[in-house]
Enzyme design. Structure first.
Site, PDB file in Angstrom:
ATOM      1  N   SER A  17       0.419  -9.351 -11.692  1.00 38.54           N
ATOM      2  CA  SER A  17      -0.591 -10.237 -12.258  1.00 38.54           C
ATOM      3  C   SER A  17      -0.755 -10.310 -13.733  1.00 38.54           C
ATOM      4  O   SER A  17      -1.093 -11.149 -14.056  1.00 38.54           O
ATOM      5  CB  SER A  17      -1.866  -9.893 -11.740  1.00 38.54           C
ATOM      6  N   ARG A  77      -0.300  -7.018  -4.995  1.00 38.60           N
ATOM      7  CA  ARG A  77      -1.405  -6.526  -5.080  1.00 38.60           C
ATOM      8  C   ARG A  77      -2.055  -5.885  -6.374  1.00 38.60           C
ATOM      9  O   ARG A  77      -2.259  -4.830  -6.784  1.00 38.60           O
ATOM     10  CB  ARG A  77      -1.145  -5.013  -4.308  1.00 38.60           C
ATOM     11  N   GLY A  78      -1.654  -7.211  -7.363  1.00 39.46           N
ATOM     12  CA  GLY A  78      -2.014  -6.947  -8.972  1.00 39.46           C
ATOM     13  C   GLY A  78      -0.738  -6.355  -9.604  1.00 39.46           C
ATOM     14  O   GLY A  78      -0.825  -6.587 -10.777  1.00 39.46           O
ATOM     15  N   TYR A 119     -10.492  -4.389   7.884  1.00 38.58           N
ATOM     16  CA  TYR A 119     -10.997  -4.261   6.627  1.00 38.58           C
ATOM     17  C   TYR A 119     -12.234  -3.594   6.410  1.00 38.58           C
ATOM     18  O   TYR A 119     -13.222  -4.107   6.592  1.00 38.58           O
ATOM     19  CB  TYR A 119     -10.886  -5.634   5.972  1.00 38.58           C
ATOM     20  N   LEU A 174       0.808 -11.956  -5.878  1.00 35.64           N
ATOM     21  CA  LEU A 174       0.684 -11.087  -6.829  1.00 35.64           C
ATOM     22  C   LEU A 174       1.242  -9.703  -6.670  1.00 35.64           C
ATOM     23  O   LEU A 174       0.704  -8.634  -7.511  1.00 35.64           O
ATOM     24  CB  LEU A 174      -0.641 -11.232  -7.779  1.00 35.64           C
TER      25      LEU A 174
END
Length: 335
Positions: free
Chosen positions: A217, A213-214, A58, A211
């Site tokens: 959401s 990746r949003g 990452y 979620l």
């Protein structure tokens, strides 16, 4: 918020019912705020979240160093309770391109040595290869992690994004605590064969992407512009007609959330929590505000009628587009 704990399979540690996925705290979804990221980790630890998930790739080690900094700045009691889950093996070049996966035993030990240094810890709580190396038998990769367990550098062995057959082979080699894999209302591919296999073998699930990746959401808008460096700018589910279709699903979910007096994110996370005590959702909150919202899902109880309404609003396989671009889908254990 109600404090809850779950256990990672039959061999893993006791963890908070929600874990914190720290990937987004490094610049993978656009620019990230280092100070806010550290404050969010501290707030999560203070709220009783003890599972922190990261990967050595990452932002090429940035995320591990960020977690290490946050742990050093946390109160001793919270720092001692924290459990760190690390993925390794994904290869990148200086431009950030993905170039493959390395599961060779020597590489496993090399990756671990660097992670221990970046994190500033003497052991990693759960260690897993991010994707199975197609050129190395999973038995060799898992066997190398088992050697690290014997020497005290790793506490538990995990897997990530592998199919049922690979899970069985790995479990026959050494005890497996959990499988990390994407699971959400719009990513339910594990239900056919993977989830039954992990349950048969006593392996837990740490579910990332709860979620999406949003996307689900409740905060992602149709006109949102994504930076070229944002992973979602290249994700099929965030493109054109796919995005419009998927946000229509979110609006259907929003109606149910509003009737219950909770947010879309909370009802989506609560749905994953409802799927079984062997599943620990990883919330990808990058700010304290989003963390607080996500933790509120722990106080959401869904009855049978509400669960039926949710699944009618967002049926299995309703999402448009794959989870990853085509080249990456080939390396996943499930669609």
């Amino acid at each position: 918020m109600t404090t809850q704990t779950r256990t990672l399979g039959t061999t893993g540690p006791q963890v908070s019912a929600l874990g914190l996925g720290c990937m987004g705290m490094s610049p993978l979804y656009g620019e990230a705020d280092r100070g806010e990221a550290i404050a969010t980790i501290h707030a999560a630890l203070e709220a009783g979240v003890n599972l922190l998930d990261t990967g050595d790739f990452y932002a090429m080690g940035h995320n591990e160093m960020l977690i290490g900094e946050a742990l050093r700045g946390a109160p001793a009691a919270r720092r001692e309770q924290a459990l760190v889950s690390v993925k390794f093996g994904a290869l990148r070049d200086p431009e950030g391109n993905w170039t493959g996966h390395d599961g060779r035993p020597a590489a496993v030990k090399n990756f671990a040595a660097y992670s221990l240094q970046r994190l500033g810890v003497d052991h990693i709580d759960v260690y897993r290869i991010a994707r199975r190396d197609p050129d190395v038998p999973i038995e060799e990769t898992v066997g190398a992690i088992a050697e690290l367990v014997e020497k005290g550098y790793v506490r538990h062995i995990g897997l990530s994004e592998v199919d049922a057959a690979t899970i069985r082979r790995a479990a026959a080699t050494a005890p497996i605590a959990d499988l990390q894999i994407e699971y959400s209302l719009i990513s339910r591919g594990i239900e056919e064969s993977i989830l039954p296999t992990t349950r048969e073998l006593g392996i837990g699930i740490t579910a990332y992407g709860v979620l999406s990746r949003g996307l689900i959401s409740g905060h992602f808008t149709r006109d949102r512009q994504l930076a070229a460096t944002d992973f979602r700018a290249h994700s099929p589910r965030f493109q054109g007609e796919n995005l419009q279709h998927n946000l229509d699903l979110v609006e259907a979910l929003r109606k149910i959330a509003e009737q219950k007096g909770v947010s879309v994110a909370q009802i989506a996370i609560a749905w994953v929590l409802s799927r079984g005590a062997d599943i620990v959702p990883l919330i990808g909150a990058r700010t304290r505000e989003r963390l607080e919202e996500s933790l509120g899902a722990l106080d959401v109880t869904l009855d049978d009628a509400e669960l039926r309404a949710i699944e009618e609003a967002v049926p299995a396989d309703a999402a448009a587009g794959d989870r990853y671009p085509a080249a990456q889908m080939a390396h996943l254990g499930t669609k």
